[in-house]
Design a protein around this motif. Structure first.
Motif, PDB file in Angstrom:
ATOM      1  N   ARG A 185       0.835  -1.207   0.000  1.00 35.74           N
ATOM      2  CA  ARG A 185       0.000   0.000   0.000  1.00 35.74           C
ATOM      3  C   ARG A 185       0.870   1.256   0.000  1.00 35.74           C
ATOM      4  N   SER A 186       0.462   2.232  -0.775  1.00 35.84           N
ATOM      5  CA  SER A 186       1.256   3.462  -0.888  1.00 35.84           C
ATOM      6  C   SER A 186       1.330   4.222   0.429  1.00 35.84           C
ATOM      7  N   SER A 187       0.359   3.983   1.325  1.00 35.65           N
ATOM      8  CA  SER A 187       0.354   4.672   2.618  1.00 35.65           C
ATOM      9  C   SER A 187       1.171   3.936   3.677  1.00 35.65           C
ATOM     10  N   ASN A 188       1.615   2.726   3.375  1.00 31.15           N
ATOM     11  CA  ASN A 188       2.329   1.910   4.363  1.00 31.15           C
ATOM     12  C   ASN A 188       3.812   2.287   4.370  1.00 31.15           C
ATOM     13  N   ALA A 189       4.084   3.467   4.899  1.00 34.17           N
ATOM     14  CA  ALA A 189       5.445   4.019   4.849  1.00 34.17           C
ATOM     15  C   ALA A 189       6.450   3.139   5.573  1.00 34.17           C
ATOM     16  N   LEU A 190       6.042   2.528   6.672  1.00 28.24           N
ATOM     17  CA  LEU A 190       6.966   1.702   7.447  1.00 28.24           C
ATOM     18  C   LEU A 190       7.410   0.475   6.662  1.00 28.24           C
ATOM     19  N   ALA A 191       6.449  -0.183   6.000  1.00 26.34           N
ATOM     20  CA  ALA A 191       6.793  -1.357   5.201  1.00 26.34           C
ATOM     21  C   ALA A 191       7.647  -0.963   4.000  1.00 26.34           C
ATOM     22  N   ILE A 192       7.324   0.155   3.365  1.00 28.01           N
ATOM     23  CA  ILE A 192       8.114   0.622   2.220  1.00 28.01           C
ATOM     24  C   ILE A 192       9.552   0.883   2.637  1.00 28.01           C
ATOM     25  N   TYR A 193       9.719   1.542   3.778  1.00 29.36           N
ATOM     26  CA  TYR A 193      11.069   1.825   4.282  1.00 29.36           C
ATOM     27  C   TYR A 193      11.828   0.531   4.565  1.00 29.36           C
ATOM     28  N   MET A 194      11.134  -0.443   5.147  1.00 28.74           N
ATOM     29  CA  MET A 194      11.784  -1.710   5.460  1.00 28.74           C
ATOM     30  C   MET A 194      12.256  -2.414   4.191  1.00 28.74           C
ATOM     31  N   TYR A 195      11.399  -2.448   3.162  1.00 31.27           N
ATOM     32  CA  TYR A 195      11.784  -3.122   1.928  1.00 31.27           C
ATOM     33  C   TYR A 195      12.914  -2.382   1.217  1.00 31.27           C
TER      34      TYR A 195
END
Length: 248
Positions: A185-195
């Motif tokens: 999800r584009s709003s899932n900043a924490l997951a995006i940062y982790m990946y």
């Protein structure tokens, strides 16, 4: 399935641990730096569907129907794995009382509570799992992460990194894929940062990928593997696309 690929946030950061996968590629053992906790990664079994409520109750983890899981287990069993803990010990509460005599003939009583550790323990507990597959053709041949999530109790142990590394190893050595990809999800900043810490890049934005009450765009994130020497598969697109434009 527009919900496929939804991943959980807060699934951990890399800490001191290392792991070893057996030669027959059926089991991975994690050794934490304390050398007191051991976790195994093994193939998913259908009976695990009755054990993973502690994982799937996370509001960002999608629960699919039975045929979906059966399809993955039958076609890509090597990429459908669970992380299993050694079990937890049950605590038992007990009480102790102490009586102290004072010089004036009176007594002072105190009560304290302690926890003893009995011999009984629960069975192995599921800590997280990886659900992935291989798809595509030509230079788009890749592995796709449909779901990766870790139970809240076991986050921040580096387990998500190990599950991702395990898939990437399979993708290179078994699938001979060009890249790994996933949707988030584009709003899932924490997951995006982790990946991004894991080496994934925002390849393209998919408009309206997630439908329903929580309709939202998704980022298609990719990580190039050894076969893609020039990393052509991860050069970001300069424009968004729609779900119907997806190749697979």
């Amino acid at each position: 399935n527009r919900k496929e690929g939804q991943v959980s946030s807060n699934i951990g950061s890399v800490e001191d641990l290392f792991y070893h996968r057996s030669k027959d590629c059926t089991k991975t053992t994690l050794y934490y730096s304390t050398l007191t906790t051991m976790t195994s990664i093994r193939p998913f079994e259908m009976s695990d569907l009755f054990k993973f409520n502690n994982i799937n109750l996370d509001n960002l983890t999608e629960t699919f129907n039975m045929p979906f899981y059966l399809a993955y287990q039958s076609r890509w069993p090597e990429s459908f794995v669970v992380a299993e803990g050694p079990g937890t010990t049950l605590g038992q509460q007990s009480h102790t009382s102490t009586t102290i005599s004072s010089g004036g003939g009176s007594t002072i009583s105190s009560t304290s509570s302690i926890h003893s550790i009995p011999n009984a323990s629960t069975g192995p507990s599921l800590m997280g799992y990886m659900l992935a597959k291989a798809e595509g053709a030509g230079n788009l041949w890749h592995s796709h992460v449909s779901a990766v999530t870790v139970c809240p109790t076991y986050r921040r142990l580096g387990l998500a990194k190990v599950l991702m590394d395990d898939l990437e190893t399979y993708s290179s050595q078994v699938y001979n894929a060009y890249f790994c990809d996933l949707f988030v999800r584009s709003s899932n900043a924490l997951a995006i940062y982790m990946y991004q810490k894991f080496g994934y890049v925002k390849y393209r934005r998919v408009l309206g990928y997630y439908s329903g009450e929580d309709a939202e765009d998704a980022w298609d994130m990719r990580k190039a593997l050894k076969r893609d020497v020039n990393k052509k598969s991860v050069v970001p697109l300069d424009h968004p696309i729609y779900p119907e434009d997806l190749e697979w």
